[in-house]
Design a protein around this motif. Structure first.
Motif, PDB file in Angstrom:
ATOM      1  N   ARG A 290       0.961  -1.106   0.068  1.00 19.27           N
ATOM      2  CA  ARG A 290      -0.020   0.025   0.091  1.00 19.27           C
ATOM      3  C   ARG A 290       1.020   1.385   0.180  1.00 19.27           C
ATOM      4  O   ARG A 290       2.036   1.351   0.897  1.00 19.27           O
ATOM      5  CB  ARG A 290      -0.658   0.071   1.216  1.00 19.27           C
ATOM      6  CG  ARG A 290      -1.862   1.049   1.362  1.00 19.27           C
ATOM      7  CD  ARG A 290      -2.671   1.188   2.503  1.00 19.27           C
ATOM      8  NE  ARG A 290      -3.496   2.132   2.715  1.00 19.27           N
ATOM      9  CZ  ARG A 290      -4.550   2.348   3.610  1.00 19.27           C
ATOM     10  NH1 ARG A 290      -4.568   1.395   4.663  1.00 19.27           N
ATOM     11  NH2 ARG A 290      -5.310   3.360   3.792  1.00 19.27           N
ATOM     12  N   GLY A 291       0.452   2.102  -0.632  1.00 23.96           N
ATOM     13  CA  GLY A 291       1.355   3.571  -0.871  1.00 23.96           C
ATOM     14  C   GLY A 291       2.158   3.610  -2.114  1.00 23.96           C
ATOM     15  O   GLY A 291       2.666   4.478  -2.374  1.00 23.96           O
ATOM     16  N   THR A 292       2.546   2.382  -2.553  1.00 22.42           N
ATOM     17  CA  THR A 292       3.307   2.474  -3.996  1.00 22.42           C
ATOM     18  C   THR A 292       2.437   3.016  -5.117  1.00 22.42           C
ATOM     19  O   THR A 292       1.214   2.871  -5.333  1.00 22.42           O
ATOM     20  CB  THR A 292       3.507   1.091  -4.327  1.00 22.42           C
ATOM     21  OG1 THR A 292       4.429   0.120  -3.266  1.00 22.42           O
ATOM     22  CG2 THR A 292       4.472   1.010  -5.425  1.00 22.42           C
ATOM     23  N   THR A 293       3.305   3.770  -5.901  1.00 20.44           N
ATOM     24  CA  THR A 293       2.643   4.541  -7.138  1.00 20.44           C
ATOM     25  C   THR A 293       2.528   3.472  -8.074  1.00 20.44           C
ATOM     26  O   THR A 293       3.430   2.573  -8.504  1.00 20.44           O
ATOM     27  CB  THR A 293       3.918   5.379  -7.537  1.00 20.44           C
ATOM     28  OG1 THR A 293       3.918   6.378  -6.561  1.00 20.44           O
ATOM     29  CG2 THR A 293       3.205   6.089  -9.025  1.00 20.44           C
ATOM     30  N   LEU A 294       1.274   3.368  -8.514  1.00 21.70           N
ATOM     31  CA  LEU A 294       0.729   2.354  -9.478  1.00 21.70           C
ATOM     32  C   LEU A 294       0.503   2.883 -10.866  1.00 21.70           C
ATOM     33  O   LEU A 294       0.071   1.926 -11.935  1.00 21.70           O
ATOM     34  CB  LEU A 294      -0.545   1.586  -8.976  1.00 21.70           C
ATOM     35  CG  LEU A 294      -0.490   1.146  -7.428  1.00 21.70           C
ATOM     36  CD1 LEU A 294      -1.807   0.723  -7.174  1.00 21.70           C
ATOM     37  CD2 LEU A 294       0.447   0.141  -7.350  1.00 21.70           C
ATOM     38  N   LYS A 345      10.506   6.259  -0.527  1.00 17.65           N
ATOM     39  CA  LYS A 345      10.540   4.646  -0.479  1.00 17.65           C
ATOM     40  C   LYS A 345       9.251   3.984  -0.408  1.00 17.65           C
ATOM     41  O   LYS A 345       9.137   3.079  -1.378  1.00 17.65           O
ATOM     42  CB  LYS A 345      11.419   4.127   0.528  1.00 17.65           C
ATOM     43  CG  LYS A 345      13.036   4.576   0.524  1.00 17.65           C
ATOM     44  CD  LYS A 345      13.547   4.152   1.889  1.00 17.65           C
ATOM     45  CE  LYS A 345      15.201   4.267   1.720  1.00 17.65           C
ATOM     46  NZ  LYS A 345      15.980   3.839   3.238  1.00 17.65           N
ATOM     47  N   THR A 346       8.270   4.635   0.138  1.00 19.98           N
ATOM     48  CA  THR A 346       7.021   4.012  -0.010  1.00 19.98           C
ATOM     49  C   THR A 346       6.325   4.262  -1.245  1.00 19.98           C
ATOM     50  O   THR A 346       5.591   3.203  -1.669  1.00 19.98           O
ATOM     51  CB  THR A 346       6.094   4.776   1.023  1.00 19.98           C
ATOM     52  OG1 THR A 346       6.912   4.669   2.543  1.00 19.98           O
ATOM     53  CG2 THR A 346       4.638   4.217   1.269  1.00 19.98           C
ATOM     54  N   LYS A 347       6.832   5.224  -1.938  1.00 19.87           N
ATOM     55  CA  LYS A 347       5.945   5.469  -3.401  1.00 19.87           C
ATOM     56  C   LYS A 347       6.771   4.510  -4.268  1.00 19.87           C
ATOM     57  O   LYS A 347       6.191   4.065  -5.498  1.00 19.87           O
ATOM     58  CB  LYS A 347       6.154   6.886  -3.869  1.00 19.87           C
ATOM     59  CG  LYS A 347       5.190   7.584  -2.922  1.00 19.87           C
ATOM     60  CD  LYS A 347       5.269   9.121  -3.205  1.00 19.87           C
ATOM     61  CE  LYS A 347       4.859   9.577  -4.504  1.00 19.87           C
ATOM     62  NZ  LYS A 347       4.956  10.914  -4.759  1.00 19.87           N
ATOM     63  N   TYR A 348       8.303   4.405  -4.273  1.00 15.62           N
ATOM     64  CA  TYR A 348       8.603   3.823  -5.608  1.00 15.62           C
ATOM     65  C   TYR A 348       9.685   2.699  -5.436  1.00 15.62           C
ATOM     66  O   TYR A 348       9.971   1.890  -6.182  1.00 15.62           O
ATOM     67  CB  TYR A 348       9.528   4.845  -6.150  1.00 15.62           C
ATOM     68  CG  TYR A 348       8.977   6.142  -6.462  1.00 15.62           C
ATOM     69  CD1 TYR A 348       8.156   6.081  -7.549  1.00 15.62           C
ATOM     70  CD2 TYR A 348       9.141   7.293  -5.977  1.00 15.62           C
ATOM     71  CE1 TYR A 348       7.244   7.269  -8.119  1.00 15.62           C
ATOM     72  CE2 TYR A 348       8.601   8.369  -6.580  1.00 15.62           C
ATOM     73  CZ  TYR A 348       7.522   8.263  -7.500  1.00 15.62           C
ATOM     74  OH  TYR A 348       6.894   9.461  -7.959  1.00 15.62           O
ATOM     75  N   MET A 349      10.324   2.400  -3.975  1.00 16.02           N
ATOM     76  CA  MET A 349      11.049   1.544  -3.921  1.00 16.02           C
ATOM     77  C   MET A 349      10.778  -0.148  -4.033  1.00 16.02           C
ATOM     78  O   MET A 349      11.546  -0.803  -4.872  1.00 16.02           O
ATOM     79  CB  MET A 349      11.771   1.537  -2.334  1.00 16.02           C
ATOM     80  CG  MET A 349      12.966   0.562  -2.131  1.00 16.02           C
ATOM     81  SD  MET A 349      13.594   0.625  -0.258  1.00 16.02           S
ATOM     82  CE  MET A 349      12.078  -0.118   0.568  1.00 16.02           C
ATOM     83  N   HIS A 350       9.444  -0.381  -3.569  1.00 16.23           N
ATOM     84  CA  HIS A 350       9.117  -1.886  -3.848  1.00 16.23           C
ATOM     85  C   HIS A 350       8.836  -2.137  -5.387  1.00 16.23           C
ATOM     86  O   HIS A 350       9.243  -3.216  -6.034  1.00 16.23           O
ATOM     87  CB  HIS A 350       7.738  -2.207  -3.219  1.00 16.23           C
ATOM     88  CG  HIS A 350       8.119  -2.078  -1.749  1.00 16.23           C
ATOM     89  ND1 HIS A 350       8.579  -3.160  -1.028  1.00 16.23           N
ATOM     90  CD2 HIS A 350       7.756  -1.165  -0.702  1.00 16.23           C
ATOM     91  CE1 HIS A 350       8.716  -3.025   0.316  1.00 16.23           C
ATOM     92  NE2 HIS A 350       8.245  -1.886   0.553  1.00 16.23           N
TER      93      HIS A 350
END
Length: 383
Positions: A290-294, A345-350
């Motif tokens: 959750r929180g990742t840019t999709l 990191k929350t938006k892009y790292m994963h």
């Protein structure tokens, strides 16, 4: 008495007379530098720090108990030189104490000679102890340089000066008020004083105009600027802090893009396939936190190959924050940087790791020149 090797040997009255004469000459030198500072403050600052200020350093190291005799120099610095350099009509005691700190501790490196003379002399005596004994005994045979002893004495003196500086900074932070204290802390960050300590070399692009230099000092200590309108074009009350976060006019984007292009240019020297604003691979059925840019048209600021290891791909996303904005002002510096890194990191790292199979580095920098931990590590490896 007589002048000897830049100092003076003789009676107390003769020594005072000699030092007073030299001090009068140096006060005039300071006034001459101040005249230059009226039109070229950056050149005047460099000339003072790397030239004029050194003229009484030797005398302080060779002549004891002259701190009170150097008071005219301090008065000329505070009342004439500093106003000319900064554009201020007067310099408060708190600001004077801040300016006396070294640049790496948030100051300007314009020390108060009345406060440093005794320590300079005691350190000189400590380092030259064997030489002093040989001179008193009038024997060259007694002076066999002990390089190990001299090196230890130099390290001890360096430690004493560092401790004195840290104590002076600690006292300042406890008495100057929260606003100036935070500015000194921000100016103490690594890299925040690079513009100040660099020589004004034209071929390197390091030369600042009178307004640029004085504005930079005012921004460094959050001092109100002359001629700044009370109301911004966006309709809000204007100030240094507002000017650094106002989105009207596109200056925020220009600041970000200039940093992005600079990092991209430097990275291209050591890496391959450097791309500005690369588009991320589109998503299909990947399960991301959750929180990742999709968004399928998501972009980062820079990508390159071979930075951490051969052929691996690294993505960077850049943010320039202002430490005194409403969202940052109440946070300690380490927590402020960490929160911005974690947000990136929350938006892009994963997504970068699981879809791109690449590395991700959030490059967070403050408007005062400080770097977040991961950005500092990136710059260290890049260099």
């Amino acid at each position: 008495g007589t002048r000897y090797l830049g100092s003076f040997i003789g009676t107390k009255d003769a020594t005072i007379n000699y030092v007073t004469t030299k001090v009068d000459e140096w006060v005039q030198d300071i006034k001459d530098i101040a005249k230059t500072a009226a039109s070229e403050p950056q050149y005047a600052y460099s000339a003072y720090c790397y030239g004029v200020m050194k003229r009484w350093s030797y005398l302080m190291r060779t002549t004891p108990n002259i701190g009170n005799l150097l008071d005219p120099i301090e008065k000329a610095i505070k009342n004439t030189l500093l106003p000319a350099l900064t554009g201020l009509t007067a310099v408060s005691d708190s600001l004077r104490d801040a300016f006396a700190l070294s640049p790496k501790n948030g100051g300007l490196g314009i020390s108060n000679p009345t406060e440093t003379s005794d320590l300079e002399y005691s350190c000189s005596v400590m380092i030259n102890e064997d030489l002093i004994k040989a001179i008193i005994a009038n024997s060259c045979e007694l002076f066999l340089p002990d390089t190990d002893k001299i090196s230890k004495a130099k390290l001890h003196c360096k430690k004493l000066k560092l401790e004195r500086e840290q104590q002076k900074k600690f006292n300042l932070l406890n008495t100057c008020g929260e606003e100036l204290g935070r500015q000194v802390a921000l100016a103490s960050e690594k890299g925040a004083s690079s513009w100040l300590s660099s020589l004004p070399l034209k071929h390197c692009g390091f030369v600042l105009t009178k307004q640029q230099f004085q504005d930079a000092i005012r921004i460094r200590y959050n001092i109100k600027m002359e001629g700044l309108s009370s109301e911004c074009a966006c309709g809000q009350q204007n100030s240094i802090d507002h000017a650094l976060i106002c989105k009207l006019g596109g200056y925020i984007a220009l600041r970000h893009n200039h940093l992005r292009d600079t990092i991209s240019s430097l990275t291209s020297v050591v890496c391959k396939d450097v791309v500005t604003e690369p588009t991320l691979l589109p998503l299909s059925n990947e399960q991301l936190p959750r929180g990742t840019t999709l968004s399928n048209d998501a972009r980062l600021d820079i990508s390159c190959r071979g930075f951490y290891s051969a052929l691996d791909k690294t993505f960077l996303d850049i943010r320039v924050l202002h430490p005194n904005s409403l969202s940052n002002a109440g946070k300690p510096l380490d927590r402020m940087y960490r929160s911005h890194e974690n947000e990136k990191k929350t938006k892009y790292m994963h997504r970068v790791r699981e879809v791109e199979k690449a590395n991700f580095t959030p490059f967070v920098m403050s408007t005062t020149g400080g770097l977040a931990p991961e950005a500092a590590s990136f710059v260290k490896r890049l260099s």
